[in-house]
Scaffold this motif. Structure first.
Motif, short mmCIF file in Angstrom:
data_model
loop_
_atom_site.label_atom_id
_atom_site.label_comp_id
_atom_site.label_asym_id
_atom_site.label_seq_id
_atom_site.Cartn_x
_atom_site.Cartn_y
_atom_site.Cartn_z
N VAL A 10 0.84 -1.20 0.00
CA VAL A 10 0.00 0.00 0.00
C VAL A 10 0.87 1.25 0.00
CG1 VAL A 10 -1.74 1.31 1.28
CG2 VAL A 10 -1.89 -1.18 1.15
N PHE A 11 1.89 1.26 0.86
CA PHE A 11 2.81 2.39 0.90
C PHE A 11 3.47 2.61 -0.47
CE2 PHE A 11 3.72 1.71 5.71
CZ PHE A 11 2.50 2.29 6.01
N VAL A 12 3.88 1.53 -1.09
CA VAL A 12 4.53 1.63 -2.40
C VAL A 12 3.57 2.21 -3.44
CG1 VAL A 12 5.59 0.34 -4.29
CG2 VAL A 12 6.15 -0.25 -1.93
N ALA A 13 2.34 1.70 -3.48
CA ALA A 13 1.35 2.18 -4.45
C ALA A 13 1.05 3.66 -4.25
CB ALA A 13 0.07 1.36 -4.33
N VAL A 14 0.84 4.05 -2.99
CA VAL A 14 0.48 5.44 -2.68
C VAL A 14 1.59 6.40 -3.11
CG1 VAL A 14 0.18 7.04 -0.75
CG2 VAL A 14 -1.14 4.93 -0.83
N TRP A 15 2.81 6.11 -2.69
CA TRP A 15 3.88 7.07 -2.92
C TRP A 15 4.50 6.96 -4.30
CZ3 TRP A 15 3.82 11.23 -0.30
CH2 TRP A 15 3.22 11.22 0.96
N ALA A 16 4.36 5.82 -4.97
CA ALA A 16 4.75 5.77 -6.37
C ALA A 16 3.87 6.71 -7.19
CB ALA A 16 4.64 4.34 -6.90
N LEU A 17 2.58 6.72 -6.86
CA LEU A 17 1.67 7.64 -7.55
C LEU A 17 2.04 9.09 -7.25
CD1 LEU A 17 -0.90 7.85 -9.31
CD2 LEU A 17 -2.22 7.95 -7.19
N GLY A 18 2.36 9.38 -5.99
CA GLY A 18 2.78 10.73 -5.63
C GLY A 18 4.04 11.14 -6.37
N GLY A 19 5.01 10.23 -6.49
CA GLY A 19 6.23 10.53 -7.22
C GLY A 19 5.98 10.81 -8.69
N PHE A 20 5.05 10.07 -9.28
CA PHE A 20 4.70 10.28 -10.69
C PHE A 20 4.15 11.69 -10.90
CE2 PHE A 20 1.86 10.24 -14.31
CZ PHE A 20 2.59 9.56 -15.27
N TYR A 21 3.23 12.09 -10.01
CA TYR A 21 2.64 13.42 -10.15
C TYR A 21 3.67 14.52 -9.91
CZ TYR A 21 -2.28 12.19 -10.80
OH TYR A 21 -3.47 11.75 -11.33
N LEU A 22 4.58 14.30 -8.95
CA LEU A 22 5.57 15.33 -8.62
C LEU A 22 6.60 15.52 -9.72
CD1 LEU A 22 6.22 14.62 -4.83
CD2 LEU A 22 5.36 16.76 -5.81
N SER A 23 6.88 14.49 -10.49
CA SER A 23 7.91 14.61 -11.53
C SER A 23 7.32 14.75 -12.93
CB SER A 23 8.84 13.39 -11.47
OG SER A 23 8.10 12.20 -11.63
N LEU A 24 6.34 13.92 -13.26
CA LEU A 24 5.79 13.90 -14.62
C LEU A 24 4.38 14.48 -14.71
CD1 LEU A 24 7.06 10.35 -15.66
CD2 LEU A 24 7.96 12.56 -16.41
N GLY A 25 3.85 14.95 -13.58
CA GLY A 25 2.51 15.55 -13.58
C GLY A 25 2.35 16.68 -14.57
N PRO A 26 3.29 17.66 -14.61
CA PRO A 26 3.17 18.74 -15.59
C PRO A 26 3.14 18.25 -17.04
CG PRO A 26 4.72 19.36 -13.87
CD PRO A 26 4.37 17.92 -13.64
N ASP A 27 3.95 17.24 -17.36
CA ASP A 27 3.94 16.70 -18.72
C ASP A 27 2.61 16.02 -19.03
OD1 ASP A 27 6.49 17.57 -19.15
OD2 ASP A 27 7.46 15.64 -18.78
N LEU A 28 2.05 15.33 -18.02
CA LEU A 28 0.76 14.66 -18.23
C LEU A 28 -0.34 15.69 -18.47
CD1 LEU A 28 -0.80 11.96 -18.21
CD2 LEU A 28 -1.16 12.29 -15.75
N VAL A 29 -0.33 16.77 -17.70
CA VAL A 29 -1.34 17.83 -17.88
C VAL A 29 -1.24 18.42 -19.28
CG1 VAL A 29 -2.04 20.13 -17.14
CG2 VAL A 29 -1.51 18.39 -15.44
N GLN A 30 -0.04 18.73 -19.71
CA GLN A 30 0.12 19.32 -21.03
C GLN A 30 -0.27 18.33 -22.13
OE1 GLN A 30 4.11 20.51 -22.09
NE2 GLN A 30 3.37 22.07 -23.50
#
Length: 415
Positions: free
Chosen positions: A234-254
């Protein structure tokens, strides 16, 4: 006789007063420690909206951005594995003070950054400071309030990540000619908190073993190992998602919306973490295992909606999916923290918090680094799909184990 009764009444009256003063001191300490922990997490997410500026100014690729983010996470891990339990031996205040000074130095380096090398150096120092601070601050919060400590430890990162991204985005829109102004504000806040630390009572007496505690290892107490094993996916799933948004979130939005707005970049990360906070508060009294299970289910649902948004280029579905995932993000992590810390001793708290944060930061780093390296080969859309399936699979994996472990804890009356 009357004088004797008067003296007795004074003696009886003193202990409650001292207890009341002690309770007030603990509450003030808890508030201060929570603010400091939140500030570290604000600083950790503040560079995210600026990645697009760095990419344009220094011609960086998405893979390079994930490396910069990955260096930060790896630095946090190095600190957690070495000085993560140091405050159990030297006290909380010395470790927190050193971390504040190092974090302030990293803010100055961010302000002077002129290329990817200086950015990597600033991120490295920031990671070392954050790793040292989070374990000591988390343990100190558990010292001063066993009832609210796990809650504060759970929501401080969420609030910090939300404030860091949206705050930086708003400052960039308000002062476009000074995009790094957020670092100046954070430096000032850290300086004030360093002064405030002088008035914080020490919550852990020094004890031998400080040098031995610096040996790199994960120190999960025996009483928490079973719970940590069950909740780790659960910890891995939660924070892997957080890491994705923190690094690649802007690219995903664009990629989905076509927007290059810094506010949109910050909003997507803030939405994920900010929607987690009310969910944590609403479930704080619920049974820990059920909280973690319900959060995992919501996280899976939100990620599924987000993947649909990426497939259909729907900005509405993107924000709805992110909000639903965030609603599960908080309870899943908070429920897991409550299960893991239920029976731990006071002298083992910093080591346990270091173990928890080691899992979370590894999860924030490794999957994102792999994804960033694969984007050049497979593209953002396909990599987002692979990443989402990975997160959903992990969040659903421990369902049976969490249910059984939660029932075991409940039968012992410890939740």
């Amino acid at each position: 006789m009357l004088e004797e009764l008067h003296v007795r009444s004074e003696v009886r009256a003193r202990p409650p007063s001292r207890r009341a003063d002690k309770a007030v001191t603990r509450r003030r300490s808890a508030v201060f420690l929570s603010v400091v922990l939140t500030t570290f997490l604000v600083a950790s997410s503040a560079p995210t909206p600026l990645y697009r500026v760095y990419q344009a100014s220094w011609h960086l690729s998405s893979g390079t951005v994930t490396v910069v983010y990955g260096v930060y996470c790896l630095s946090v891990l190095v600190a957690l594995l070495t000085v993560g339990a140091l405050s159990d031996h030297v006290g909380r205040r010395p470790v927190i003070g050193a971390a504040l000074a190092l974090e302030a130095l990293s803010m100055l380096l961010f302000l002077q950054a002129g290329g990817v090398t200086s950015l990597l150096l600033a991120r490295t120092l920031q990671g070392l400071a954050t790793g040292a601070a989070t374990s000591a601050l988390g343990a100190a919060l558990l010292d001063v309030t066993r009832r609210w400590g796990p809650l504060f430890v759970s929501i401080a990162p969420l609030i910090g990540m939300a404030l860091g991204t949206i705050g930086t985005s708003l400052l960039m829109d308000l002062m476009p000619t000074h995009p790094g102004s957020v670092y100046s504000l954070l430096f000032g806040a850290l300086a004030v908190q360093t002064l405030g630390l002088a008035f914080l009572p020490e919550s852990r007496s020094p004890r031998p073993g400080a040098w031995l505690s610096l040996r790199p290892r994960i120190r999960a107490p025996r009483s928490s190992r079973r719970a940590l094993l069950v909740t780790a996916p659960v910890f891995v799933a939660v924070w892997a998602l957080g890491g994705f948004y923190l690094s690649l979130g802007p690219d995903l939005v664009q990629g989905i919306t076509g927007s290059a707005s810094s506010t949109a970049d910050g909003l997507i990360v803030s939405l994920l973490t900010a929607s987690a906070v009310p969910a944590v508060l609403l479930t704080r009294r619920a049974e820990a295992g059920r909280t973690a299970l319900g959060g995992s289910l919501l996280l899976t649902t939100g990620v599924a909606v987000t993947l649909l948004a990426a497939h259909r280029d729907s900005s509405t579905a993107l924000y709805v999916g992110t909000a639903v995932a965030g609603t599960g993000f908080g309870p899943a992590f908070q429920g897991g923290v409550r299960l893991v810390t239920a029976n731990v001793l006071a002298t083992e708290r910093a080591g346990l918090m270091a173990a928890i944060y080691t899992i979370t930061y590894t999860s924030m780093c490794v999957p994102v680094l792999v994804t960033g390296l694969l984007i050049g080969e497979y593209g953002l859309l396909h990599c987002t799909l692979f990443f989402g399936v990975f997160v959903m699979a992990l969040s659903l994996t421990p369902f049976a184990g969490l249910g059984k472990f939660s029932a075991h804890i409940s039968s012992r009356g410890t939740t």
